[in-house]
Design a protein around this motif. Structure first.
Motif, PDB file in Angstrom:
ATOM      1  N   PRO A   1      13.973 -10.543  -7.357  1.00  0.00           N
ATOM      2  CA  PRO A   1      13.829  -9.606  -6.230  1.00  0.00           C
ATOM      3  C   PRO A   1      13.033  -8.351  -6.606  1.00  0.00           C
ATOM      4  CG  PRO A   1      16.117 -10.334  -6.468  1.00  0.00           C
ATOM      5  CD  PRO A   1      15.378 -10.826  -7.667  1.00  0.00           C
ATOM      6  N   SER A   2      13.229  -7.861  -7.820  1.00  0.00           N
ATOM      7  CA  SER A   2      12.511  -6.655  -8.228  1.00  0.00           C
ATOM      8  C   SER A   2      11.036  -6.946  -8.489  1.00  0.00           C
ATOM      9  CB  SER A   2      13.165  -6.043  -9.469  1.00  0.00           C
ATOM     10  OG  SER A   2      14.409  -5.473  -9.108  1.00  0.00           O
ATOM     11  N   PHE A   3      10.735  -8.156  -8.887  1.00  0.00           N
ATOM     12  CA  PHE A   3       9.337  -8.551  -9.047  1.00  0.00           C
ATOM     13  C   PHE A   3       8.641  -8.593  -7.681  1.00  0.00           C
ATOM     14  CE2 PHE A   3       6.276 -12.225  -9.444  1.00  0.00           C
ATOM     15  CZ  PHE A   3       5.277 -11.488 -10.064  1.00  0.00           C
ATOM     16  N   ILE A   4       9.344  -9.143  -6.684  1.00  0.00           N
ATOM     17  CA  ILE A   4       8.781  -9.151  -5.315  1.00  0.00           C
ATOM     18  C   ILE A   4       8.542  -7.713  -4.846  1.00  0.00           C
ATOM     19  CG2 ILE A   4       9.238  -9.745  -2.893  1.00  0.00           C
ATOM     20  CD1 ILE A   4       9.102 -12.353  -4.033  1.00  0.00           C
ATOM     21  N   ASP A   5       9.522  -6.843  -5.058  1.00  0.00           N
ATOM     22  CA  ASP A   5       9.321  -5.424  -4.730  1.00  0.00           C
ATOM     23  C   ASP A   5       8.045  -4.898  -5.386  1.00  0.00           C
ATOM     24  OD1 ASP A   5      11.710  -5.278  -3.368  1.00  0.00           O
ATOM     25  OD2 ASP A   5      12.688  -3.901  -4.775  1.00  0.00           O
ATOM     26  N   ALA A   6       7.933  -5.175  -6.692  1.00  0.00           N
ATOM     27  CA  ALA A   6       6.832  -4.605  -7.481  1.00  0.00           C
ATOM     28  C   ALA A   6       5.473  -5.049  -6.948  1.00  0.00           C
ATOM     29  CB  ALA A   6       6.986  -4.974  -8.957  1.00  0.00           C
ATOM     30  N   LEU A   7       5.423  -6.236  -6.376  1.00  0.00           N
ATOM     31  CA  LEU A   7       4.153  -6.715  -5.810  1.00  0.00           C
ATOM     32  C   LEU A   7       3.719  -5.872  -4.613  1.00  0.00           C
ATOM     33  CD1 LEU A   7       4.691 -10.583  -6.013  1.00  0.00           C
ATOM     34  CD2 LEU A   7       3.120  -9.209  -7.400  1.00  0.00           C
ATOM     35  N   SER A   8       4.648  -5.091  -4.060  1.00  0.00           N
ATOM     36  CA  SER A   8       4.286  -4.230  -2.928  1.00  0.00           C
ATOM     37  C   SER A   8       3.874  -2.834  -3.377  1.00  0.00           C
ATOM     38  CB  SER A   8       5.457  -4.132  -1.937  1.00  0.00           C
ATOM     39  OG  SER A   8       6.497  -3.326  -2.464  1.00  0.00           O
ATOM     40  N   PHE A   9       3.980  -2.566  -4.663  1.00  0.00           N
ATOM     41  CA  PHE A   9       3.669  -1.225  -5.161  1.00  0.00           C
ATOM     42  C   PHE A   9       2.167  -1.072  -5.417  1.00  0.00           C
ATOM     43  CE2 PHE A   9       8.158  -1.037  -7.274  1.00  0.00           C
ATOM     44  CZ  PHE A   9       8.729  -0.974  -6.017  1.00  0.00           C
ATOM     45  N   THR A  10       1.738   0.182  -5.599  1.00  0.00           N
ATOM     46  CA  THR A  10       0.344   0.447  -5.978  1.00  0.00           C
ATOM     47  C   THR A  10       0.203   0.275  -7.486  1.00  0.00           C
ATOM     48  OG1 THR A  10       0.755   2.775  -6.381  1.00  0.00           O
ATOM     49  CG2 THR A  10       0.107   2.152  -4.130  1.00  0.00           C
ATOM     50  N   PRO A  11      -1.017   0.012  -7.948  1.00  0.00           N
ATOM     51  CA  PRO A  11      -1.230  -0.058  -9.395  1.00  0.00           C
ATOM     52  C   PRO A  11      -0.717   1.201 -10.099  1.00  0.00           C
ATOM     53  CG  PRO A  11      -3.172  -0.860  -8.239  1.00  0.00           C
ATOM     54  CD  PRO A  11      -2.242  -0.319  -7.190  1.00  0.00           C
ATOM     55  N   LYS A  12      -0.891   2.341  -9.474  1.00  0.00           N
ATOM     56  CA  LYS A  12      -0.422   3.595 -10.079  1.00  0.00           C
ATOM     57  C   LYS A  12       1.101   3.591 -10.224  1.00  0.00           C
ATOM     58  CE  LYS A  12      -0.740   8.570  -9.392  1.00  0.00           C
ATOM     59  NZ  LYS A  12      -0.707   9.501  -8.259  1.00  0.00           N
ATOM     60  N   GLN A  13       1.773   3.125  -9.213  1.00  0.00           N
ATOM     61  CA  GLN A  13       3.238   3.053  -9.289  1.00  0.00           C
ATOM     62  C   GLN A  13       3.686   2.107 -10.403  1.00  0.00           C
ATOM     63  OE1 GLN A  13       3.854   1.950  -5.195  1.00  0.00           O
ATOM     64  NE2 GLN A  13       4.848   3.887  -4.719  1.00  0.00           N
ATOM     65  N   LEU A  14       2.965   1.023 -10.563  1.00  0.00           N
ATOM     66  CA  LEU A  14       3.335   0.068 -11.616  1.00  0.00           C
ATOM     67  C   LEU A  14       3.102   0.656 -12.994  1.00  0.00           C
ATOM     68  CD1 LEU A  14       2.004  -3.301 -10.192  1.00  0.00           C
ATOM     69  CD2 LEU A  14       4.318  -2.381 -10.116  1.00  0.00           C
ATOM     70  N   ASN A  15       2.103   1.479 -13.112  1.00  0.00           N
ATOM     71  CA  ASN A  15       1.844   2.109 -14.403  1.00  0.00           C
ATOM     72  C   ASN A  15       2.817   3.229 -14.688  1.00  0.00           C
ATOM     73  OD1 ASN A  15      -0.380   0.816 -15.702  1.00  0.00           O
ATOM     74  ND2 ASN A  15      -1.661   1.534 -14.004  1.00  0.00           N
ATOM     75  N   GLY A  16       2.983   4.108 -13.725  1.00  0.00           N
ATOM     76  CA  GLY A  16       3.773   5.310 -13.975  1.00  0.00           C
ATOM     77  C   GLY A  16       5.264   5.087 -13.840  1.00  0.00           C
ATOM     78  N   GLY A  17       5.645   4.043 -13.147  1.00  0.00           N
ATOM     79  CA  GLY A  17       7.078   3.816 -12.947  1.00  0.00           C
ATOM     80  C   GLY A  17       7.542   4.454 -11.665  1.00  0.00           C
ATOM     81  N   LEU A  18       8.647   3.943 -11.166  1.00  0.00           N
ATOM     82  CA  LEU A  18       9.193   4.381  -9.889  1.00  0.00           C
ATOM     83  C   LEU A  18       9.440   5.885  -9.840  1.00  0.00           C
ATOM     84  CD1 LEU A  18      11.746   1.575  -9.169  1.00  0.00           C
ATOM     85  CD2 LEU A  18      10.209   2.537  -7.468  1.00  0.00           C
ATOM     86  N   GLU A  19       9.938   6.451 -10.933  1.00  0.00           N
ATOM     87  CA  GLU A  19      10.346   7.857 -10.928  1.00  0.00           C
ATOM     88  C   GLU A  19       9.172   8.759 -10.552  1.00  0.00           C
ATOM     89  OE1 GLU A  19      10.643   5.808 -13.471  1.00  0.00           O
ATOM     90  OE2 GLU A  19      12.699   5.207 -13.059  1.00  0.00           O
ATOM     91  N   ASP A  20       8.015   8.518 -11.168  1.00  0.00           N
ATOM     92  CA  ASP A  20       6.889   9.420 -10.974  1.00  0.00           C
ATOM     93  C   ASP A  20       6.307   9.358  -9.570  1.00  0.00           C
ATOM     94  OD1 ASP A  20       5.431   9.048 -14.292  1.00  0.00           O
ATOM     95  OD2 ASP A  20       7.444   9.510 -13.590  1.00  0.00           O
ATOM     96  N   ASP A  21       6.319   8.189  -8.971  1.00  0.00           N
ATOM     97  CA  ASP A  21       5.434   8.016  -7.831  1.00  0.00           C
ATOM     98  C   ASP A  21       6.111   7.870  -6.488  1.00  0.00           C
ATOM     99  OD1 ASP A  21       2.639   7.779  -8.997  1.00  0.00           O
ATOM    100  OD2 ASP A  21       3.849   6.547 -10.320  1.00  0.00           O
ATOM    101  N   PHE A  22       7.384   7.626  -6.462  1.00  0.00           N
ATOM    102  CA  PHE A  22       8.009   7.430  -5.142  1.00  0.00           C
ATOM    103  C   PHE A  22       8.416   8.753  -4.520  1.00  0.00           C
ATOM    104  CE2 PHE A  22       7.233   3.422  -4.534  1.00  0.00           C
ATOM    105  CZ  PHE A  22       8.212   2.449  -4.509  1.00  0.00           C
TER     106      PHE A  22
END
Lengths: 261, 261, 261
Positions: free
Chosen positions: A240-261
């Protein structure tokens, strides 16, 4: 990775027609929806042309192919070729039976894919190279670069060989991708879904090599991101978290949830 | 449970060919992957022999069987019998229609299963005993021990009857299993996946009764473990954690995540 | 919403026969189980009558229909009509190909549904109104009230048009539902599963308009509830919690987990 390719693919919300295997349909549709694409899955030959004509890309995946389904794949593939939309061919388990090899050859005689995507054993089987397969998995070793080049020449198409290091052969060059996570090989259909994400990226205005390497890099980063989350303890909670991650921006994937949400 | 059976099954990473129902394929494949097996799922008769020959075990599950699929099941089953690999038959919903009963009888005339696994209503239907079924579920009561023994004699095979207490009849004896959790009956395919885990354990070097009782005990413990997790609030959140738990060791399932990770 | 309808539907644990699409089967079965129903999914024509006769409701969903499956749908539908149990027809993607339109017309010539449920593009297509579709999604705008009334008159049945505001036409009146969450459109099969929940509610002793509005209201509340949970970060983590929420009482969905568990 070129983040603009991911962004442009999402802006397109590409309608991607799938003739794919029964095992992965739900996961594959959800993954593509999360990424920002729009999946259609249908195998009736009578609507194969209508569907391909309405679509922005086509995915042909032989994972559970029946002999009766090959003609629908060919009809859809020819319509896609005529319309000029990208075609991704995933020869799942082609090394596992002579029947699958027959089916893939039959398809490749009439359909010209933009890219053939498989693991080392599958692509090796297409050029009669010798890498051991087991069921739908590749377990042997071999010169993957050479196999990618050979297969690309033989079928005049881009090639993606997935593995610990992914190998892309496109636009006359070899490109390597190192993103990814071992948990991907513990969930069924992770290779199949990659085919759909690649198809989405192939609807953008970049070279095929750029599109494929961005798709693979993004996909692997999404897996790395999900695998690191504190509540992920195995393949079940990873999914489920992988599916979530596919909806994120490349920046979010790099920086992590904390920085970008 | 004999933890060595679980360990040996995993060391084998058994390739298990499935001709199974469309509802559970994804869940079933992910569960078996998590456990440590390698699923292949295909229904084309032209590759049924190739696939069975390459495999370490075979699962036949009639949950969504079409008349046109019975021959592929029989071809795969006969190839498995010839090779001497375990065959698990799951007569899903056999009491729900005369068609399903016909299909199961047709398969059992030509294929010799290592074990037939079902709920009380399904196994009762095989020996014309009277336990009420409703769709694919068993809802009545009856003498389950006797039914297990009768079915085992009739088809010369081990029998597993799942329920609040699971009954195993193998090696001329009855064994009971009490592990498990009610949430298992709230997710579709929990019985089907158990068939795959049993098939994996049947590839080890133990007696059938030991293999089946270890498979069932482990499977139930994994469910109990997942159901106790603080973030599990229903069948939806249970499922991913149950898949995780199938990848754990018996010790981890007993002691809990805190002690063993 | 009338909570008694939800409660009565659960007390019935209705056995609901599905001839539905391959993409959503697993999700759909799990969602209905969580809600309290009992799913059966089968497409073999030889058991279509047996299954419909044993069931409390029937769902026909053409999402991945093959020409060879239409007759089984018609056989099941006619048996359901004869028995007098509710029939839900979901014309998924009917605007996407002339083949699908043929199939739906063929079914509607022989089967009388209790309700036809679809998005605006799908229902518009049934009355040749003009709302743009794209694959299986509706993307255009139009007079949805009028389309619901027209379709209801044409097929003498209740109509549900899903969207940001859901429109129900039943018992000679229009009813609107505003519950729901955008994440529902990011998981495949959310419309299909709604059809099953509606079918469950149609087995209760209320008017069709009350049953459908309660089903839709409850379903949307479950989505709202799940979407608000702190661990939900996208469609992947939404899905398991949404399944959980379908097992909750209306009161729990309103008050939240803290108040009611």
């Amino acid at each position: 990775m070129n983040p603009d390719i991911i962004q442009q693919a999402r802006n397109n919300t590409p309608l991607i027609h799938h003739l794919t295997n029964q095992v992965v349909m739900n996961f594959n549709a959800n993954g593509l929806l999360a990424f920002g694409g729009s999946p259609v899955m249908a195998k009736e030959i009578r609507e194969a042309t209508d569907m391909a004509k309405a679509s922005d890309a086509l995915v042909l995946n032989i994972g559970t192919i029946l002999e009766s389904e090959a003609d629908a794949m060919i009809t859809a593939g020819k319509a896609a070729n005529e319309k000029g939309i990208p075609v991704v061919l995933d020869p799942v388990g082609v090394a596992a039976s002579s029947f699958r090899k027959d089916m893939v050859e039959k398809i490749l005689q009439e359909v010209r894919p933009t890219v053939i995507k498989g693991n080392a054993g599958e692509i090796a089987s297409l050029v009669d190279a010798n890498i051991q397969s087991r069921g739908v998995d590749s377990v042997g070793e071999g010169n993957v670069d050479e196999i990618a080049e050979q297969a690309g020449r033989k079928y005049d198409t881009a090639i993606v060989i997935t593995g610990k290091t992914d190998v892309i052969h496109a636009d006359q060059k070899l490109i390597y991708n190192q993103t990814g996570h071992p948990l991907l090989s513990n969930i069924t259909g992770s290779g199949c879904l990659l085919g759909s994400i690649a198809a989405a990226c192939l609807t953008t205005s970049y070279t095929v090599s750029e599109q494929l390497s961005s798709a693979l890099s993004f996909y692997g980063l999404a897996a790395e991101h999900a695998a690191k989350l504190p509540h992920v303890h195995g393949p079940g909670t990873f999914l489920p978290s992988f599916i979530d991650a596919l909806s994120f921006t490349p920046k979010q994937l790099n920086g992590g949830l904390e920085d970008d949400f």
